[in-house]
Scaffold this motif. Sequence first.
Motif, mmCIF file in Angstrom:
data_model
loop_
_atom_site.group_PDB
_atom_site.id
_atom_site.type_symbol
_atom_site.label_atom_id
_atom_site.label_comp_id
_atom_site.label_asym_id
_atom_site.label_seq_id
_atom_site.Cartn_x
_atom_site.Cartn_y
_atom_site.Cartn_z
ATOM 1 N N GLU A 99 0.908 -1.208 0.084
ATOM 2 C CA GLU A 99 -0.002 -0.112 -0.049
ATOM 3 C C GLU A 99 0.877 1.249 0.032
ATOM 4 N N TYR A 100 0.293 2.237 -0.802
ATOM 5 C CA TYR A 100 1.257 3.442 -0.792
ATOM 6 C C TYR A 100 0.449 4.658 -0.344
ATOM 7 N N LEU A 101 1.130 5.719 0.005
ATOM 8 C CA LEU A 101 0.403 6.902 0.346
ATOM 9 C C LEU A 101 1.464 8.057 0.180
ATOM 10 N N ILE A 102 1.224 9.202 -0.631
ATOM 11 C CA ILE A 102 1.999 10.227 -0.926
ATOM 12 C C ILE A 102 1.053 11.525 -0.260
ATOM 13 N N ASP A 103 1.731 12.250 0.609
ATOM 14 C CA ASP A 103 0.870 13.346 1.386
ATOM 15 C C ASP A 103 1.985 14.377 1.797
ATOM 16 N N SER A 104 1.252 15.310 2.530
ATOM 17 C CA SER A 104 2.115 16.367 2.818
ATOM 18 C C SER A 104 3.084 16.933 1.877
ATOM 19 N N VAL A 105 2.340 17.301 0.798
ATOM 20 C CA VAL A 105 3.170 17.587 -0.242
ATOM 21 C C VAL A 105 2.841 19.685 -0.183
ATOM 22 N N SER A 106 3.833 19.888 -0.438
ATOM 23 C CA SER A 106 4.302 21.462 -0.357
ATOM 24 C C SER A 106 5.194 22.014 -1.476
ATOM 25 N N PHE A 107 5.437 23.094 -1.993
ATOM 26 C CA PHE A 107 6.047 23.401 -3.090
ATOM 27 C C PHE A 107 7.064 24.881 -2.597
ATOM 28 N N THR A 108 8.228 24.665 -3.072
ATOM 29 C CA THR A 108 8.995 25.812 -2.643
ATOM 30 C C THR A 108 9.424 26.512 -3.869
ATOM 31 N N GLU A 109 9.455 27.870 -4.100
ATOM 32 C CA GLU A 109 9.849 28.268 -5.441
ATOM 33 C C GLU A 109 10.684 29.521 -4.851
ATOM 34 N N ARG A 110 11.849 29.550 -5.578
ATOM 35 C CA ARG A 110 12.937 30.522 -5.274
ATOM 36 C C ARG A 110 13.444 30.967 -6.437
ATOM 37 N N LYS A 111 13.503 32.322 -6.579
ATOM 38 C CA LYS A 111 14.093 33.261 -7.886
ATOM 39 C C LYS A 111 15.470 33.206 -7.305
ATOM 40 N N ARG A 112 16.538 33.070 -8.384
ATOM 41 C CA ARG A 112 17.987 33.009 -7.892
ATOM 42 C C ARG A 112 18.128 34.651 -7.147
ATOM 43 N N GLY A 113 18.865 34.209 -5.915
ATOM 44 C CA GLY A 113 19.228 35.902 -5.357
ATOM 45 C C GLY A 113 18.132 36.036 -4.515
ATOM 46 N N GLU A 114 17.289 35.252 -4.264
ATOM 47 C CA GLU A 114 16.147 35.972 -3.519
ATOM 48 C C GLU A 114 15.842 34.723 -2.346
ATOM 49 N N LYS A 115 15.067 35.161 -1.419
ATOM 50 C CA LYS A 115 14.514 34.111 -0.495
ATOM 51 C C LYS A 115 13.594 33.196 -1.021
ATOM 52 N N PRO A 116 13.706 32.011 -0.513
ATOM 53 C CA PRO A 116 12.536 30.972 -1.151
ATOM 54 C C PRO A 116 11.270 31.237 -0.284
ATOM 55 N N SER A 117 10.225 30.897 -1.076
ATOM 56 C CA SER A 117 8.599 30.881 -0.566
ATOM 57 C C SER A 117 8.050 29.554 -0.501
ATOM 58 N N THR A 118 7.436 29.076 0.328
ATOM 59 C CA THR A 118 6.854 27.788 0.532
ATOM 60 C C THR A 118 5.413 27.956 0.700
ATOM 61 N N LYS A 119 4.648 27.011 -0.137
ATOM 62 C CA LYS A 119 3.231 26.903 -0.138
ATOM 63 C C LYS A 119 2.558 25.501 -0.082
ATOM 64 N N SER A 120 1.841 25.410 0.912
ATOM 65 C CA SER A 120 1.294 23.827 1.056
ATOM 66 C C SER A 120 0.246 23.558 -0.376
ATOM 67 N N SER A 121 0.232 22.231 -0.475
ATOM 68 C CA SER A 121 -0.864 22.075 -1.638
ATOM 69 C C SER A 121 -1.987 22.668 -1.668
ATOM 70 N N LYS A 122 -2.578 22.762 -0.339
ATOM 71 C CA LYS A 122 -3.712 23.633 -0.267
ATOM 72 C C LYS A 122 -3.634 24.702 -0.716
ATOM 73 N N GLU A 123 -2.712 25.657 -0.375
ATOM 74 C CA GLU A 123 -2.575 26.792 -0.871
ATOM 75 C C GLU A 123 -2.688 27.014 -2.430
ATOM 76 N N VAL A 124 -1.759 26.062 -2.800
ATOM 77 C CA VAL A 124 -1.624 26.150 -4.409
ATOM 78 C C VAL A 124 -2.814 25.602 -5.197
ATOM 79 N N LEU A 125 -3.651 24.797 -4.726
ATOM 80 C CA LEU A 125 -4.897 24.235 -5.245
ATOM 81 C C LEU A 125 -5.743 25.260 -5.005
ATOM 82 N N ASP A 126 -5.821 26.132 -4.168
ATOM 83 C CA ASP A 126 -6.834 27.620 -3.765
ATOM 84 C C ASP A 126 -6.593 28.383 -5.055
ATOM 85 N N ASN A 127 -5.282 28.406 -5.673
ATOM 86 C CA ASN A 127 -5.115 29.467 -6.892
ATOM 87 C C ASN A 127 -5.995 29.041 -8.111
#
Length: 164
Positions: A99-127
């Motif tokens: 049995e498999y389960l993939i969860d706790s998904v989050s996304f980190t985006e960083r523009k080179r030279g800037e601080k990264p920002s992290t969003k949960s999958s819920k926040e991304v889905l809300d977009n």
Amino acid sequence: MKVFFALLVLPLFSASQTVHVKDGSILYEGKEKVTGVSASEIYNRIQHILPSLIDDYQIEKQSANAVRARGELNLKTPFNIIRTVHYSMELRAVENGYEYLIDSVSFTERKRGEKPSTKSSKEVLDNMSEQGAIVGETERLLNETDMRFQKLLAVLRTRVKSKK
């Protein structure tokens, strides 16, 4: 006639989003059959396969027949952006499969030279409920994430079922 055609085609476009969602978050779960192999052998195969399959592999929890680990996927982006998907994957060996389960998904985006920002999958889905260019960008992000998770699960399935 054009309105009728638009109403006919609209469900096809809305159904093209294939990422698996449960309770407003990205979640993949299921069972795979592996015939003729004991649960302990399946678990041994899983333990051998995961470190080479998952980038930045880190065990969170382990028991006699299950392992839960953190991993990440690097997504394709323009040179100036680095986008990473972080997730947890739990695999439990059972008789005649796993049995498999993939969860706790989050996304980190960083523009080179800037601080990264992290969003949960819920926040991304809300977009997806927004309007404009953000919806297209979010859909591309979710589609690539889905393709990568589907590929990960397919490679895992193939390797666990092989005798090597």
